[in-house]
Design a protein around this motif. Structure first.
Motif, PDB file in Angstrom:
ATOM      1  N   LYS A 160       0.832  -1.204   0.000  1.00  0.00           N
ATOM      2  CA  LYS A 160       0.000   0.000   0.000  1.00  0.00           C
ATOM      3  C   LYS A 160       0.871   1.260   0.000  1.00  0.00           C
ATOM      4  O   LYS A 160       0.589   2.223  -0.722  1.00  0.00           O
ATOM      5  N   GLN A 216       0.857   3.942  -2.991  1.00  0.00           N
ATOM      6  CA  GLN A 216       0.514   5.343  -2.766  1.00  0.00           C
ATOM      7  C   GLN A 216       1.569   6.280  -3.355  1.00  0.00           C
ATOM      8  O   GLN A 216       1.251   7.376  -3.811  1.00  0.00           O
ATOM      9  N   GLN A 233       0.683   6.670  -6.865  1.00  0.00           N
ATOM     10  CA  GLN A 233      -0.693   7.070  -7.132  1.00  0.00           C
ATOM     11  C   GLN A 233      -0.780   8.438  -7.805  1.00  0.00           C
ATOM     12  O   GLN A 233      -1.683   8.690  -8.597  1.00  0.00           O
ATOM     13  N   VAL A 252      -5.582   0.725  -2.962  1.00  0.00           N
ATOM     14  CA  VAL A 252      -5.180   1.312  -1.681  1.00  0.00           C
ATOM     15  C   VAL A 252      -6.339   1.267  -0.684  1.00  0.00           C
ATOM     16  O   VAL A 252      -6.161   0.911   0.484  1.00  0.00           O
ATOM     17  N   GLU A 295      -6.428  -1.016   2.761  1.00  0.00           N
ATOM     18  CA  GLU A 295      -6.637  -0.343   4.042  1.00  0.00           C
ATOM     19  C   GLU A 295      -7.776  -1.007   4.813  1.00  0.00           C
ATOM     20  O   GLU A 295      -7.668  -1.258   6.029  1.00  0.00           O
TER      21      GLU A 295
END
Length: 461
Positions: A233, A237, A240, A251, A255
């Motif tokens: 993740k 990110q 992203q 993501v 989460e």
């Protein structure tokens, strides 16, 4: 190992390479699942410990499409990253399988593009239907709950075949994936050096290829995948900004899958404040010496019992109930009943207590003050909800901040806000602990401010 098996392995290896070329942050996930050979209902399968290959099915699919199964490999990896195999026991097998396939297929389509042909068109239409119903928040847990309530019942049979990409049977068996491999091909590690039998590079018949799969127990494997998912993740990110929303869904779902669950009862008791209370301390009082003094000297005990002890009891805190139209009355009632049960258990209440129960939708609708256990019980029975408008969390915080400024609290322990999570959060950190209590996983965990604790009352894991 015969030539066809070797060819199937190379086809899947090529697919794996293609996945990594498009999504380099999947490197750790790919490295965690060595290949295992076996017979499955689909070309691929996984239980988190290995990636199972059905050689004949892989070659048959490759002959039809002429392309390595990159989409299917990514689909299977996503199951592991989102912890789907480890949440299966105890659920309805058919509906959980479908919920996980929808979730994995949706993200796979975003990461490596939609499938081609009529199947791709049908998948896009079905995913659009699901996203519309779920307001874009799609997780396996949420889809499973909806299907258990009868949602999309007429589509289930058709969607099972449409979304399926790998065999989920290993999820429901105790036998580890490594046991599926035939003798002489226990597990395949494409990074391990092969044993050559000449210039062709073929592996000798009966040779063990790669390392054995050490799956450990289910809990350890789950924790390992949770660590992999969290690291993925962070890397995703970082990319992203370049790739925009194509990674956003991944993501969000990682989460949701890896977020910690907090026990509501234990957490609520943290609002208690330490203080002295009139009560014998069993830890510090010695009854042997006490009774010896009474028997030896009449009414003269050697040690007086301590009449006070320090312990944690509820003093001051705030409960805010979201009474907007999106929160069901049944959910509120369950929350109230559970909260009352926790606070009434044992000696939770201090001699002087102030619990403020505030109802708020887009504005504060009610403020009830509870000062003892009996008042709490009466309030719980006579609760009348008010509001049913929009959802905005900020007015409740502004109201409590005003009470603090007026001196209404001496020692405010904190605030718990019961809600479905679909509202406007404050953009500042209050001067007291805050928790948002959600009745299930339908909220967007990533929207909750980092300074607030997230408590899920009914995670249905």
């Amino acid at each position: 190992m015969d030539a066809r098996t070797q060819l199937a392995i190379r086809v899947v290896e090529l697919a794996r390479t293609e996945v990594l070329a498009q999504n380099p942050f999947f490197a750790a996930a790919v490295g965690r699942v060595p290949f295992a050979l076996g017979t499955f209902a689909r070309p691929l399968a996984t239980d988190g410990a290995a990636l199972g290959i059905d050689a004949e099915r892989v070659l048959g699919r490759f002959a039809e499409t002429g392309e390595p199964p990159a989409h299917d490999v990514l689909h299977a990896l996503l199951h592991c990253i989102l912890l789907h195999p480890f949440s299966a026991p105890g659920r309805d097998e058919r509906l959980w399988n479908l919920a996980c396939d929808i979730c994995a297929e949706r993200i796979a389509a975003e990461l490596c593009g939609p499938r081609e042909g009529p199947r791709g068109v049908a998948l896009a239409a079905a995913i659009s239907t699901v996203e519309t119903r779920c307001s874009g928040s799609v997780s396996a847990q949420r889809l499973y709950r909806l299907m258990m309530r009868g949602e999309w019942e007429r589509h289930v049979e058709r969607w099972e075949e449409l979304f399926a990409a790998d065999d989920h049977a290993p999820w429901w068996r105790e036998t580890p994936m490594a046991a599926y491999a035939p003798e002489g091909a226990q597990a395949f590690d494409p990074d391990a050096p092969a044993t050559d039998s000449g210039e062709s590079g073929e592996v000798e018949e009966g040779a063990s290829v790669g390392r054995e799969v050490d799956e450990g127990d289910d809990g350890a494997l789950r924790e390992e995948w949770k660590r992999i998912a969290r690291a993925l993740k962070v890397e995703a990110q970082a990319l992203q900004r370049v790739r925009g929303t194509r990674i956003g869904s991944l993501v969000e779902e990682v989460e949701a899958a890896t977020s910690e669950r907090v026990d509501y009862a234990s957490w609520l008791r943290q609002f208690a404040a330490m203080g002295e209370h009139l009560r014998i301390s069993d830890e510090e009082f010695d009854p042997v010496l006490y009774t010896f003094g009474l028997s030896r000297y009449g009414n003269l005990p050697l040690i007086e019992p301590l009449e006070q002890r320090e312990e944690r009891r509820i003093r001051e805190f705030v409960i805010v109930i979201d009474t907007s139209q999106s929160v069901s009355g049944d959910a509120v009632r369950r929350f109230v009943d559970e909260t009352c049960s926790i606070l009434q258990s044992g000696d939770a209440f201090a001699d002087q207590v102030q619990v403020r129960v505030i109802q708020c939708d887009a504005q504060v609708q009610a403020d009830d003050i509870i000062d003892d256990a009996r008042a709490l019980e009466e309030w719980g029975r006579a609760l009348e909800l008010r509001g049913f408008g929009g959802t905005d969390f900020r007015p409740a915080f502004e109201y409590v901040d005003g009470l603090v400024a007026e001196g209404a609290f001496r020692d405010l322990g904190g605030l718990v806000y019961f809600t479905d999570g679909w509202g406007v959060y404050p953009d500042y950190r209050p001067g007291y602990p805050v928790a948002f209590a959600f009745y299930d996983d339908d909220h967007r965990a990533e929207d909750v401010p980092p300074w607030a604790v997230q408590v899920v009352l009914n995670p249905e894991r």
